[in-house]
Design a protein around this motif. Structure first.
Motif, PDB file in Angstrom:
ATOM      1  N   GLU A 182      32.905  11.454-115.138  1.00  0.00           N
ATOM      2  CA  GLU A 182      31.744  11.887-114.356  1.00  0.00           C
ATOM      3  C   GLU A 182      31.954  13.247-113.686  1.00  0.00           C
ATOM      4  O   GLU A 182      31.004  13.850-113.176  1.00  0.00           O
ATOM      5  CB  GLU A 182      31.378  10.832-113.304  1.00  0.00           C
ATOM      6  N   ALA A 183      33.192  13.771-113.670  1.00  0.00           N
ATOM      7  CA  ALA A 183      33.441  15.109-113.113  1.00  0.00           C
ATOM      8  C   ALA A 183      32.841  16.196-114.000  1.00  0.00           C
ATOM      9  O   ALA A 183      32.611  17.328-113.544  1.00  0.00           O
ATOM     10  CB  ALA A 183      34.937  15.339-112.931  1.00  0.00           C
ATOM     11  N   LYS A 184      32.623  15.880-115.278  1.00  0.00           N
ATOM     12  CA  LYS A 184      31.955  16.790-116.229  1.00  0.00           C
ATOM     13  C   LYS A 184      32.624  18.161-116.329  1.00  0.00           C
ATOM     14  O   LYS A 184      31.970  19.204-116.318  1.00  0.00           O
ATOM     15  CB  LYS A 184      30.476  16.945-115.863  1.00  0.00           C
ATOM     16  N   GLY A 185      33.947  18.143-116.367  1.00  0.00           N
ATOM     17  CA  GLY A 185      34.679  19.401-116.551  1.00  0.00           C
ATOM     18  C   GLY A 185      34.680  20.314-115.346  1.00  0.00           C
ATOM     19  O   GLY A 185      34.979  21.499-115.457  1.00  0.00           O
ATOM     20  N   ALA A 186      34.342  19.786-114.174  1.00  0.00           N
ATOM     21  CA  ALA A 186      34.310  20.601-112.944  1.00  0.00           C
ATOM     22  C   ALA A 186      35.263  20.023-111.912  1.00  0.00           C
ATOM     23  O   ALA A 186      35.567  18.826-111.925  1.00  0.00           O
ATOM     24  CB  ALA A 186      32.891  20.653-112.373  1.00  0.00           C
ATOM     25  N   ASP A 187      35.746  20.877-111.026  1.00  0.00           N
ATOM     26  CA  ASP A 187      36.501  20.401-109.873  1.00  0.00           C
ATOM     27  C   ASP A 187      36.131  21.234-108.651  1.00  0.00           C
ATOM     28  O   ASP A 187      35.383  22.204-108.735  1.00  0.00           O
ATOM     29  CB  ASP A 187      38.015  20.387-110.129  1.00  0.00           C
ATOM     30  N   ILE A 188      36.645  20.818-107.519  1.00  0.00           N
ATOM     31  CA  ILE A 188      36.382  21.500-106.250  1.00  0.00           C
ATOM     32  C   ILE A 188      37.696  22.044-105.714  1.00  0.00           C
ATOM     33  O   ILE A 188      38.720  21.352-105.767  1.00  0.00           O
ATOM     34  CB  ILE A 188      35.786  20.521-105.218  1.00  0.00           C
ATOM     35  N   ARG A 189      37.668  23.260-105.213  1.00  0.00           N
ATOM     36  CA  ARG A 189      38.831  23.766-104.465  1.00  0.00           C
ATOM     37  C   ARG A 189      38.413  24.027-103.029  1.00  0.00           C
ATOM     38  O   ARG A 189      37.467  24.781-102.769  1.00  0.00           O
ATOM     39  CB  ARG A 189      39.404  25.035-105.070  1.00  0.00           C
ATOM     40  N   ALA A 190      39.116  23.397-102.120  1.00  0.00           N
ATOM     41  CA  ALA A 190      38.942  23.651-100.693  1.00  0.00           C
ATOM     42  C   ALA A 190      40.110  24.510-100.237  1.00  0.00           C
ATOM     43  O   ALA A 190      41.275  24.146-100.446  1.00  0.00           O
ATOM     44  CB  ALA A 190      38.898  22.341 -99.914  1.00  0.00           C
ATOM     45  N   PHE A 191      39.817  25.653 -99.633  1.00  0.00           N
ATOM     46  CA  PHE A 191      40.860  26.576 -99.166  1.00  0.00           C
ATOM     47  C   PHE A 191      41.082  26.323 -97.680  1.00  0.00           C
ATOM     48  O   PHE A 191      40.146  26.438 -96.874  1.00  0.00           O
ATOM     49  CB  PHE A 191      40.440  28.022 -99.406  1.00  0.00           C
ATOM     50  N   ILE A 192      42.315  25.984 -97.326  1.00  0.00           N
ATOM     51  CA  ILE A 192      42.620  25.585 -95.954  1.00  0.00           C
ATOM     52  C   ILE A 192      43.576  26.574 -95.307  1.00  0.00           C
ATOM     53  O   ILE A 192      44.586  26.970 -95.904  1.00  0.00           O
ATOM     54  CB  ILE A 192      43.213  24.163 -95.938  1.00  0.00           C
ATOM     55  N   VAL A 193      43.243  26.971 -94.092  1.00  0.00           N
ATOM     56  CA  VAL A 193      44.113  27.833 -93.288  1.00  0.00           C
ATOM     57  C   VAL A 193      44.221  27.218 -91.902  1.00  0.00           C
ATOM     58  O   VAL A 193      43.204  27.017 -91.224  1.00  0.00           O
ATOM     59  CB  VAL A 193      43.558  29.275 -93.181  1.00  0.00           C
ATOM     60  N   ASP A 194      45.429  26.884 -91.514  1.00  0.00           N
ATOM     61  CA  ASP A 194      45.697  26.388 -90.156  1.00  0.00           C
ATOM     62  C   ASP A 194      44.829  25.172 -89.794  1.00  0.00           C
ATOM     63  O   ASP A 194      44.238  25.111 -88.719  1.00  0.00           O
ATOM     64  CB  ASP A 194      45.481  27.512 -89.144  1.00  0.00           C
ATOM     65  N   GLY A 195      44.755  24.222 -90.713  1.00  0.00           N
ATOM     66  CA  GLY A 195      44.025  22.993 -90.425  1.00  0.00           C
ATOM     67  C   GLY A 195      42.511  23.105 -90.465  1.00  0.00           C
ATOM     68  O   GLY A 195      41.809  22.185 -90.023  1.00  0.00           O
ATOM     69  N   ASN A 196      41.988  24.209 -90.999  1.00  0.00           N
ATOM     70  CA  ASN A 196      40.536  24.396 -91.116  1.00  0.00           C
ATOM     71  C   ASN A 196      40.174  24.802 -92.543  1.00  0.00           C
ATOM     72  O   ASN A 196      40.895  25.584 -93.180  1.00  0.00           O
ATOM     73  CB  ASN A 196      40.042  25.480 -90.153  1.00  0.00           C
ATOM     74  N   ILE A 197      39.050  24.294 -93.028  1.00  0.00           N
ATOM     75  CA  ILE A 197      38.565  24.712 -94.339  1.00  0.00           C
ATOM     76  C   ILE A 197      37.793  26.015 -94.165  1.00  0.00           C
ATOM     77  O   ILE A 197      36.755  26.049 -93.507  1.00  0.00           O
ATOM     78  CB  ILE A 197      37.666  23.626 -94.961  1.00  0.00           C
TER      79      ILE A 197
END
Length: 290
Positions: A182-197
């Motif tokens: 069901e991801a259909k060839g996609a993903d998510i990247r969350a970039f985190i700095v010092d405990g914050n997105i």
């Protein structure tokens, strides 16, 4: 402040942006190749020699250590830490995140969702391993792979057995993961700095490609994370002890599933997708801690 970016290539986008952001905020910034550093180990007087000079009065370092030089690169980061220099990514967290098997074990212990994963020590019974992740289609990954290299989608059980046996024949260690259709060839990247997105993007693989890496021709767009996705990303960064990282997740019918946590995430894709100054966020993180 005097800031050092540990990078083997000063011309990389991420390296250039970090230097630019540091200088815009009136800091001195230098790019240093960690492989050209000599580590001087002496009682109560640790030091680093670089191209014939001792590195002194360094306030902070930003490690951009490639996976192929993790061992020595981490040793250089550790030496700076012994010299009481602040590191954006701590040496122990860097080692922990680079070991895919270990990091998955840590994430699993913390109760985070992830695709069902199997690691075996060159097993002769590939069919049993395949069955334990629900059968084909499934994903086979080299433990040392990066940027989508060494990642194979096996669409049948026979194909999966052949790939696993081939990797084992080459004495290459692999992990086998269930395929999240069901991801259909996609993903998510969350970039985190010092405990914050500080930014998040959805990466979509090009047509016919299940890997969403931008280096493989994928595309990226800004995305608003759900509360569940935010919590999963922040918890993953916390349990691995990473002040700066990229958390890669799949959207599934059972919630966000962590793929991996990258301790040296690139800035080009995330800054282009979100139009945010991520490099500045990293420099401000240093300012708050030094």
């Amino acid at each position: 402040m005097n800031i050092i970016v540990l990078s083997r290539n000063p011309h990389l986008y991420s390296t250039q942006r970090l230097v630019e952001a540091a200088r815009q905020r009136k800091h001195t910034c230098e790019v240093i190749d960690p492989l050209k550093c000599d580590i001087i180990i002496e009682k109560k007087n640790p030091a680093i020699l670089y191209k014939g000079r001792v590195l002194e009065n360094v306030d902070a370092i930003i490690p951009r250590i490639g996976s192929s030089v993790t061992f020595y690169g981490t040793a250089v980061v550790r030496q700076f830490e012994m010299m009481k220099v602040f590191s954006v990514v701590e040496s122990q967290a860097l080692v922990r995140s680079r070991d895919k098997l270990r990091s998955l074990q840590v994430l699993s212990r913390a109760g985070l969702g992830m695709p069902k994963t199997v690691f075996s020590n060159y097993t002769k019974d590939a069919s049993e391993v395949i069955a334990s992740v629900g059968g084909a289609p499934l994903v086979i990954k080299l433990l040392e792979g990066t940027q989508g290299l060494g990642v194979v989608l096996a669409e049948t059980n026979n194909a999966a057995e052949s790939v696993i046996e081939a990797f084992h024949g080459l004495q290459a260690r692999v992990i086998i993961q269930e395929f999240i259709k069901e991801a259909k060839g996609a993903d998510i990247r969350a970039f985190i700095v010092d405990g914050n997105i500080v930014g998040a993007m959805k990466r979509q693989g090009k047509e016919g490609e299940f890997r969403s890496n931008l280096h493989r021709g994928g595309s990226a767009e800004i995305i608003s994370l759900t509360d569940e996705e935010e919590n999963a990303a922040l918890k993953a960064a916390k349990v691995l002890g990473l002040g700066v990282c990229g958390v890669d997740m799949l959207q599934s019918s059972r919630g966000p599933l962590i793929l991996e946590v990258n301790s040296s995430p690139g800035l080009e894709g995330i800054e282009a997708a979100t139009k945010k100054d991520i490099a500045k966020s990293i420099i401000r993180y240093i300012e708050r801690n030094v």
